[in-house]
Design a protein around this motif. Structure first.
Motif, PDB file in Angstrom:
ATOM      1  N   TYR A  16       0.829  -1.190   0.000  1.00  0.00           N
ATOM      2  CA  TYR A  16       0.000   0.000   0.000  1.00  0.00           C
ATOM      3  C   TYR A  16       0.874   1.253   0.000  1.00  0.00           C
ATOM      4  CZ  TYR A  16      -4.072  -2.911   1.109  1.00  0.00           C
ATOM      5  OH  TYR A  16      -5.070  -3.839   1.076  1.00  0.00           O
ATOM      6  N   ILE A  17       1.938   1.250   0.791  1.00  0.00           N
ATOM      7  CA  ILE A  17       2.835   2.405   0.848  1.00  0.00           C
ATOM      8  C   ILE A  17       3.432   2.663  -0.527  1.00  0.00           C
ATOM      9  CG2 ILE A  17       5.000   3.272   1.804  1.00  0.00           C
ATOM     10  CD1 ILE A  17       4.378   1.726   4.359  1.00  0.00           C
ATOM     11  N   ILE A  18       3.952   1.606  -1.146  1.00  0.00           N
ATOM     12  CA  ILE A  18       4.548   1.739  -2.473  1.00  0.00           C
ATOM     13  C   ILE A  18       3.492   2.172  -3.482  1.00  0.00           C
ATOM     14  CG2 ILE A  18       5.777   0.520  -4.306  1.00  0.00           C
ATOM     15  CD1 ILE A  18       6.792  -1.391  -2.123  1.00  0.00           C
ATOM     16  N   GLY A  19       2.298   1.612  -3.349  1.00  0.00           N
ATOM     17  CA  GLY A  19       1.202   1.973  -4.252  1.00  0.00           C
ATOM     18  C   GLY A  19       0.860   3.447  -4.170  1.00  0.00           C
ATOM     19  N   TYR A  20       0.769   3.974  -2.942  1.00  0.00           N
ATOM     20  CA  TYR A  20       0.470   5.404  -2.771  1.00  0.00           C
ATOM     21  C   TYR A  20       1.546   6.263  -3.430  1.00  0.00           C
ATOM     22  CZ  TYR A  20      -2.990   4.101   0.808  1.00  0.00           C
ATOM     23  OH  TYR A  20      -4.057   3.580   1.478  1.00  0.00           O
ATOM     24  N   ILE A  21       2.820   5.893  -3.210  1.00  0.00           N
ATOM     25  CA  ILE A  21       3.918   6.679  -3.780  1.00  0.00           C
ATOM     26  C   ILE A  21       3.888   6.609  -5.305  1.00  0.00           C
ATOM     27  CG2 ILE A  21       6.428   6.890  -3.939  1.00  0.00           C
ATOM     28  CD1 ILE A  21       6.610   5.869  -1.071  1.00  0.00           C
ATOM     29  N   MET A  22       3.600   5.430  -5.857  1.00  0.00           N
ATOM     30  CA  MET A  22       3.536   5.293  -7.298  1.00  0.00           C
ATOM     31  C   MET A  22       2.386   6.102  -7.887  1.00  0.00           C
ATOM     32  SD  MET A  22       6.063   3.503  -8.400  1.00  0.00           S
ATOM     33  CE  MET A  22       6.975   4.433  -7.170  1.00  0.00           C
ATOM     34  N   ILE A  23       1.270   6.171  -7.166  1.00  0.00           N
ATOM     35  CA  ILE A  23       0.147   7.008  -7.607  1.00  0.00           C
ATOM     36  C   ILE A  23       0.603   8.462  -7.717  1.00  0.00           C
ATOM     37  CG2 ILE A  23      -2.077   7.989  -6.897  1.00  0.00           C
ATOM     38  CD1 ILE A  23      -2.759   5.239  -5.707  1.00  0.00           C
ATOM     39  N   LEU A  27      -1.586  19.594  -1.879  1.00  0.00           N
ATOM     40  CA  LEU A  27      -1.325  18.195  -1.548  1.00  0.00           C
ATOM     41  C   LEU A  27      -0.301  18.081  -0.425  1.00  0.00           C
ATOM     42  CD1 LEU A  27      -2.255  15.399  -2.438  1.00  0.00           C
ATOM     43  CD2 LEU A  27      -0.236  15.268  -3.883  1.00  0.00           C
ATOM     44  N   ARG A  28       0.692  18.971  -0.417  1.00  0.00           N
ATOM     45  CA  ARG A  28       1.670  18.961   0.668  1.00  0.00           C
ATOM     46  C   ARG A  28       1.000  19.272   1.996  1.00  0.00           C
ATOM     47  NH1 ARG A  28       6.314  22.284  -2.620  1.00  0.00           N
ATOM     48  NH2 ARG A  28       7.270  20.505  -3.671  1.00  0.00           N
ATOM     49  N   LEU A  29       0.020  20.178   1.970  1.00  0.00           N
ATOM     50  CA  LEU A  29      -0.714  20.496   3.195  1.00  0.00           C
ATOM     51  C   LEU A  29      -1.442  19.267   3.709  1.00  0.00           C
ATOM     52  CD1 LEU A  29      -1.814  22.449   5.307  1.00  0.00           C
ATOM     53  CD2 LEU A  29      -3.618  23.081   3.686  1.00  0.00           C
ATOM     54  N   LEU A  30      -2.095  18.535   2.795  1.00  0.00           N
ATOM     55  CA  LEU A  30      -2.770  17.307   3.194  1.00  0.00           C
ATOM     56  C   LEU A  30      -1.767  16.286   3.716  1.00  0.00           C
ATOM     57  CD1 LEU A  30      -5.349  16.913   0.264  1.00  0.00           C
ATOM     58  CD2 LEU A  30      -5.812  17.648   2.598  1.00  0.00           C
ATOM     59  N   GLY A  31      -0.586  16.246   3.092  1.00  0.00           N
ATOM     60  CA  GLY A  31       0.461  15.349   3.566  1.00  0.00           C
ATOM     61  C   GLY A  31       0.926  15.705   4.964  1.00  0.00           C
ATOM     62  N   GLU A  32       1.054  17.002   5.244  1.00  0.00           N
ATOM     63  CA  GLU A  32       1.443  17.447   6.587  1.00  0.00           C
ATOM     64  C   GLU A  32       0.379  17.076   7.612  1.00  0.00           C
ATOM     65  OE1 GLU A  32       2.229  21.588   6.289  1.00  0.00           O
ATOM     66  OE2 GLU A  32       3.944  21.338   4.951  1.00  0.00           O
ATOM     67  N   PHE A  77      -2.554  10.558   1.593  1.00  0.00           N
ATOM     68  CA  PHE A  77      -2.165  11.816   0.957  1.00  0.00           C
ATOM     69  C   PHE A  77      -0.691  12.127   1.201  1.00  0.00           C
ATOM     70  CE2 PHE A  77      -6.754  13.187   0.936  1.00  0.00           C
ATOM     71  CZ  PHE A  77      -6.840  13.284  -0.440  1.00  0.00           C
ATOM     72  N   PHE A  78      -0.223  11.784   2.396  1.00  0.00           N
ATOM     73  CA  PHE A  78       1.192  12.022   2.710  1.00  0.00           C
ATOM     74  C   PHE A  78       2.099  11.242   1.771  1.00  0.00           C
ATOM     75  CE2 PHE A  78       4.837  10.109   4.995  1.00  0.00           C
ATOM     76  CZ  PHE A  78       5.660  11.224   5.010  1.00  0.00           C
ATOM     77  N   PHE A  79       1.818   9.958   1.589  1.00  0.00           N
ATOM     78  CA  PHE A  79       2.666   9.141   0.729  1.00  0.00           C
ATOM     79  C   PHE A  79       2.495   9.516  -0.744  1.00  0.00           C
ATOM     80  CE2 PHE A  79       2.543   6.291   4.473  1.00  0.00           C
ATOM     81  CZ  PHE A  79       3.905   6.171   4.655  1.00  0.00           C
ATOM     82  N   ILE A  80       1.296   9.920  -1.145  1.00  0.00           N
ATOM     83  CA  ILE A  80       1.105  10.389  -2.517  1.00  0.00           C
ATOM     84  C   ILE A  80       1.924  11.651  -2.759  1.00  0.00           C
ATOM     85  CG2 ILE A  80      -0.584  11.390  -4.118  1.00  0.00           C
ATOM     86  CD1 ILE A  80      -2.669   9.478  -2.906  1.00  0.00           C
ATOM     87  N   SER A  81       1.968  12.532  -1.762  1.00  0.00           N
ATOM     88  CA  SER A  81       2.745  13.762  -1.904  1.00  0.00           C
ATOM     89  C   SER A  81       4.234  13.454  -2.039  1.00  0.00           C
ATOM     90  CB  SER A  81       2.508  14.692  -0.708  1.00  0.00           C
ATOM     91  OG  SER A  81       3.078  14.174   0.481  1.00  0.00           O
ATOM     92  N   ILE A  82       4.703  12.372  -1.400  1.00  0.00           N
ATOM     93  CA  ILE A  82       6.095  11.948  -1.567  1.00  0.00           C
ATOM     94  C   ILE A  82       6.338  11.524  -3.010  1.00  0.00           C
ATOM     95  CG2 ILE A  82       7.758  10.131  -0.989  1.00  0.00           C
ATOM     96  CD1 ILE A  82       6.682  10.184   1.843  1.00  0.00           C
ATOM     97  N   GLY A  83       5.424  10.737  -3.549  1.00  0.00           N
ATOM     98  CA  GLY A  83       5.560  10.290  -4.938  1.00  0.00           C
ATOM     99  C   GLY A  83       5.582  11.450  -5.915  1.00  0.00           C
TER     100      GLY A  83
END
Length: 365
Positions: free
Chosen positions: A5-12, A30-35, A248-254
């Motif tokens: 799931y973590i990898i999936g979020y980042i890939m998204i 998106l960064r705000l949501l990640g924070e 959202f945090f992991f998506i923002s990393i991706g």
């Protein structure tokens, strides 16, 4: 496995980057949501921490973090001397490399049921000490950037730190707390939600007003919950809320991974990743082994702590804002951090298989 799931979020985040940039113009939202996701995640982490048990493991936490910072600084000193970097840049990058990811590691430990194991507790102690050390590291970077804290700012931070320390001492002394009107709260689902949000984001707001990390305030709020009776409802009430914002945090990393930049600097990127993983893995293995973990546990624990953590994003962003590093170094570091988070589950999986293979052969002999 759930770690996908973590990898999936980042890939998204990687795939959606171009679309999102065209839609919102930048990644600020998106960064705000990640924070917010980090704040909520650390709130839940705090809920898992028994302060009394954590204090008992202070030696591994303190020595582990000091060892990480020392080795990382020496490593960056060697690299920086070769490339003729300034001392401020060396210190910043040393801090960045030293921090591991609470978000990724605790999620993986939970998924594998290792959070309550001896290795899991030792790893968790080091992670929590890193989170606490983040505030002074951020302060040092601001000083390196030439931003002098006013006496008022220092006074606010001192007051905030004193309040947190007093609260932690109170929790440690009392051992067990109880909410006012706990029975009524337990029966009212709407009231449960507002109480949980108040403790999480209220704590984050208070610490941020004092110039401290918002995530630190949420973390302390979670520890307060841990010491309080009849609070199992908070986990149920905020679970879906947590999943949403952590994703959202992991998506923002991706979305911070620049594929083109990586392709243009592939050799340097791969070299840096290998050095970081091997260096952090070996160091943390030695630290964990020193504190009586078996070699098997120590090597596995070292794998969990081998990546660079999410708080390093804030450190490098602060250094970039203060002009300590230039744009290329900022982009390079952001991509390195993101890639280590992506690779971390695979690194841990490979380590697990290697350990199983080695110890199986030892049993045969």
């Amino acid at each position: 496995m759930e770690q996908t799931y973590i990898i999936g979020y980042i890939m998204i985040g990687v795939v959606a980057k171009q679309y999102m940039l065209k839609t919102i113009g930048n990644m600020d939202y998106l960064r705000l949501l990640g924070e917010l996701g980090v704040i909520l995640l650390l709130f839940f982490i705090g809920m898992e921490i028994n302060l009394v048990d954590f204090v008992k493991q202070w030696r591994i936490a303190v020595i582990g973090v000091i060892a990480q910072l020392t080795l990382s600084l020496f490593l960056m000193l060697g690299v920086g001397t070769y490339f003729d970097w300034g001392i401020a840049r060396i210190i910043v990058l040393g801090f960045v490399v030293a921090l591991s990811s609470s978000a990724v590691v605790i999620k993986l430990l939970q998924d594998k049921g290792l959070l309550d194991s001896k290795m899991g507790k030792n790893v968790l102690s080091i992670l929590l000490a890193q989170d606490v050390a983040f505030v002074p590291l951020l302060l040092i970077i601001s000083q390196l950037g030439g931003t002098k804290m006013t006496s008022w700012d220092l006074a606010l931070m001192a007051i905030g730190a004193s309040i947190i320390l007093a609260l932690l001492i109170y929790i440690y002394t009392k051992r067990s707390l109880k909410f006012p009107y706990a029975k009524r709260i337990a029966k009212d689902h709407e009231l449960q939600f507002f109480v949980a949000v108040l403790l999480c984001f209220g704590g984050a707001l208070i610490t941020s007003l004092f110039g401290l990390s918002a995530a630190l305030g949420a973390f302390v709020g979670g520890m307060l919950i841990n010491a309080t009776k009849e609070t199992h409802w908070i986990q149920d009430t905020l679970h879906s809320f947590r999943i949403l914002f952590v994703s959202f945090f992991f998506i923002s990393i991706g979305m911070q991974i620049d594929v083109g930049f990586i392709q243009n600097n592939i050799e340097t990127v791969l070299s840096a990743i290998i050095i970081i993983f091997l260096g952090n893995h070996i160091l943390n293995t030695v630290v964990l082994r020193y504190f009586s973990d078996s070699w098997k546990e120590a090597i596995l624990g070292g794998a969990y702590l081998a990546q660079i953590g999410e708080l390093s994003f804030l450190l490098i962003a602060t250094a970039f804002t203060y002009g300590i590093i230039e744009e290329f170094s900022y982009n390079f570091t952001i991509n390195i951090i993101s890639l280590t988070l992506v690779i971390s589950p695979f690194w841990i999986g490979i380590t697990e298989k290697a350990i199983a293979l080695v110890f199986r052969r030892q049993k045969q002999y």
